[in-house]
Scaffold this motif. Structure first.
Motif, PDB file in Angstrom:
ATOM      1  N   ALA A  72      44.315  34.330  45.991  1.00  0.00           N
ATOM      2  CA  ALA A  72      45.050  35.237  45.099  1.00  0.00           C
ATOM      3  C   ALA A  72      44.765  34.869  43.645  1.00  0.00           C
ATOM      4  N   ASP A  73      45.010  35.806  42.770  1.00  0.00           N
ATOM      5  CA  ASP A  73      44.975  35.555  41.323  1.00  0.00           C
ATOM      6  C   ASP A  73      43.615  35.089  40.835  1.00  0.00           C
ATOM      7  N   ARG A  74      42.565  35.589  41.463  1.00  0.00           N
ATOM      8  CA  ARG A  74      41.217  35.229  41.042  1.00  0.00           C
ATOM      9  C   ARG A  74      40.295  36.414  41.318  1.00  0.00           C
ATOM     10  N   LYS A  75      39.340  36.631  40.445  1.00  0.00           N
ATOM     11  CA  LYS A  75      38.314  37.654  40.665  1.00  0.00           C
ATOM     12  C   LYS A  75      37.296  37.102  41.646  1.00  0.00           C
ATOM     13  N   PRO A  79      41.888  39.942  40.100  1.00  0.00           N
ATOM     14  CA  PRO A  79      42.835  39.172  40.904  1.00  0.00           C
ATOM     15  C   PRO A  79      43.836  40.077  41.643  1.00  0.00           C
ATOM     16  N   LEU A  80      44.053  39.765  42.925  1.00  0.00           N
ATOM     17  CA  LEU A  80      44.978  40.532  43.757  1.00  0.00           C
ATOM     18  C   LEU A  80      46.213  39.695  44.082  1.00  0.00           C
ATOM     19  N   ASP A  81      47.338  40.386  44.247  1.00  0.00           N
ATOM     20  CA  ASP A  81      48.541  39.698  44.738  1.00  0.00           C
ATOM     21  C   ASP A  81      48.336  39.313  46.199  1.00  0.00           C
ATOM     22  N   ALA A  82      49.031  38.291  46.637  1.00  0.00           N
ATOM     23  CA  ALA A  82      48.974  37.881  48.039  1.00  0.00           C
ATOM     24  C   ALA A  82      49.357  39.063  48.922  1.00  0.00           C
TER      25      ALA A  82
END
Ligand SMILES: [Cu+2]
Length: 108
Positions: free
Chosen positions: A44-47, A85-88
């Protein structure tokens, strides 16, 4: 000396694998109208860079309504898409030309 270089190469191969898994960049293969793997874990939270490689003789379209991407993959070709970045959570993707072919990104 050849033995030394084989050891050296193996050492970096082993070291390299966890690093790749950690940054989340992943290759997904399309073969026999199936995604391999069909479940992809990314942080999560990463490209993250996804490479989609089509080994079939027919074109595919890598698509997701959940993370809003759509890209044609030529037979024998590959594309890259950046996500995040995507949320879990769990995000579905599919092959729009073979809609029964589905997979998921599992973001943690
Ligand atoms: Cu489409």
């Amino acid at each position: 000396m050849a033995g030394f270089w084989a050891f050296f190469a193996a050492f970096f191969l082993v070291l390299g694998l966890p690093a790749r898994a950690e940054d989340g960049d992943t290759t997904i293969t399309i073969k026999g109208d199936k995604f391999l793997p069909d479940e992809v874990r990314i942080p999560a939270d990463r490209k993250v860079k996804l490479t989609v490689r089509n080994l079939d003789a027919a074109p595919s379209e890598f698509e997701s309504s959940d993370f809003h991407r759509e890209k044609i993959v030529a037979p024998g070709g590959e594309i890259t898409v950046f996500v995040g970045p995507l949320d879990a959570g769990t995000y579905e993707f599919f092959d729009d030309f073979h809609p029964e072919d589905r997979g998921h990104l599992v973001v943690k």
